[in-house]
Design an enzyme around this catalytic site. Structure first.
Site, mmCIF file in Angstrom:
data_model
loop_
_atom_site.group_PDB
_atom_site.id
_atom_site.type_symbol
_atom_site.label_atom_id
_atom_site.label_comp_id
_atom_site.label_asym_id
_atom_site.label_seq_id
_atom_site.Cartn_x
_atom_site.Cartn_y
_atom_site.Cartn_z
ATOM 1 N N THR A 68 0.476 -1.883 0.205
ATOM 2 C CA THR A 68 -0.138 -0.008 0.214
ATOM 3 C C THR A 68 1.317 1.482 0.084
ATOM 4 O OG1 THR A 68 -1.625 -1.021 0.780
ATOM 5 C CG2 THR A 68 -1.967 0.860 1.089
ATOM 6 N N GLY A 69 0.873 2.165 -0.467
ATOM 7 C CA GLY A 69 1.623 3.874 -0.974
ATOM 8 C C GLY A 69 1.846 3.564 -2.073
ATOM 9 N N GLY A 126 6.574 -0.684 -0.453
ATOM 10 C CA GLY A 126 7.528 0.670 0.179
ATOM 11 C C GLY A 126 8.361 0.462 1.102
ATOM 12 N N ASP A 128 8.520 3.931 4.941
ATOM 13 C CA ASP A 128 8.807 5.392 4.523
ATOM 14 C C ASP A 128 9.960 5.123 5.402
ATOM 15 O OD1 ASP A 128 6.089 5.777 4.682
ATOM 16 O OD2 ASP A 128 5.814 4.601 6.425
ATOM 17 N N GLU A 147 -0.209 -4.798 6.567
ATOM 18 C CA GLU A 147 0.667 -4.872 5.400
ATOM 19 C C GLU A 147 1.425 -5.756 6.447
ATOM 20 O OE1 GLU A 147 1.377 -0.723 3.386
ATOM 21 O OE2 GLU A 147 2.375 -0.587 5.748
#
Length: 280
Positions: A68-69, A126, A128, A147
């Site tokens: 997600t992202g 992905g 952060d 996730e």
């Protein structure tokens, strides 16, 4: 180990890519002996690693975890393309959020759940932040629980980032998200903030949209699972990410957290110099 790929190979991934939703202006690229990677936008860099992850790690017949992202978006897009043109066949995928599920459905990617497929061949997502040991901070978009549930079940977990996400120490560059139950959430927030491994952190309840750790509303942010998120802000690097992960997870009232330790198979990194792959 870090393996360098040519800029021409990286750029070729862009040439067949469709535009990032909702809109990204198409750009013309000239292939020369001196490709100007520095001129690419952040979304174009994200597209490169997203496409490469699917091209290099997904094969027909696999069960694939969809992250997600904004970076994972391109991996989902690429998987849809390769299924549509017949390059890949007999793929089923497990999305990690409602918005990824909706994107995959629009692309006609066959979806299943962990209830029927508890073992995945590969998951792509992905991050952060990424530290030198390839420990991750994830959950800025609020999907950390799903996730982690999906990605921990994958034989290979491929992380896709641009080089701005690389850090010498987790914490100061991006708050650590912790998903907690709504019941007595202020109590749980205080418990987490007082943990020895979290010394020096400032716990902040996420407000507004759950998909952003920037306060953008007056209501408490609610995840896809109906929970709240506390973002732990640090001024100094976390001394022991693994110890913190264990201590937070053992706190009653905590559902899970955004520290993904000892899970990464490879990190595909885009930068002004090209694409590199880092492995443990």
């Amino acid at each position: 180990s870090i393996m360098r790929f040519s800029n021409i190979l990286a750029l070729s991934l862009l040439s067949s890519a469709s535009a990032f939703a909702p809109s990204i202006a198409r750009r013309s690229f000239s292939i020369s002996t001196s490709l100007q990677m520095a001129e690419l936008t952040q979304d174009e860099l994200k597209k490169m690693v997203g496409y490469k992850a699917v091209d290099d790690y997904v094969e027909s017949g696999m069960v694939v975890g969809l992250g997600t992202g904004s970076t994972a978006y391109f991996a989902v897009e690429r998987l849809g393309q390769l299924l549509k043109d017949g390059t890949l066949k007999d793929i089923v995928a497990i999305p990690t959020s409602i918005r990824t599920k909706e994107q995959a459905e629009e692309l006609e990617i066959p979806l299943v759940t962990l209830d029927t497929h508890s073992k995945l061949d590969v998951a792509i997502d992905g991050a952060d932040e990424v530290d030198p040991q390839l420990n991750l901070v994830k959950g800025g978009g609020g999907a950390l629980l799903r996730e982690k549930m999906v990605e921990v079940c994958a034989d290979k977990f491929i992380v896709i980032v641009d080089d701005s996400k690389l850090t010498d120490g987790l914490g100061p560059g991006f708050p650590i998200p912790v998903e907690i139950t709504p019941f007595c959430h202020e109590h749980t927030l205080r418990l987490v903030g007082a943990l020895p491994s979290c010394d020096g952190c400032k716990p902040v309840l996420r407000m507004g949209s759950s998909s952003s750790n920037v306060n953008d509303g007056d209501e408490i942010a609610v995840t896809d699972n109906g929970n709240y998120i506390v973002d732990l802000h640090f001024e100094e690097p976390i001394k022991d990410a693994v110890a913190m992960a264990n201590e937070i997870k053992s706190t009653v009232g905590v559902v899970d957290h955004g520290l993904f330790c000892d899970m990464t198979t490879a990190v595909i990194i885009s930068s002004a110099d090209g694409i590199s792959v880092k492995e443990p």
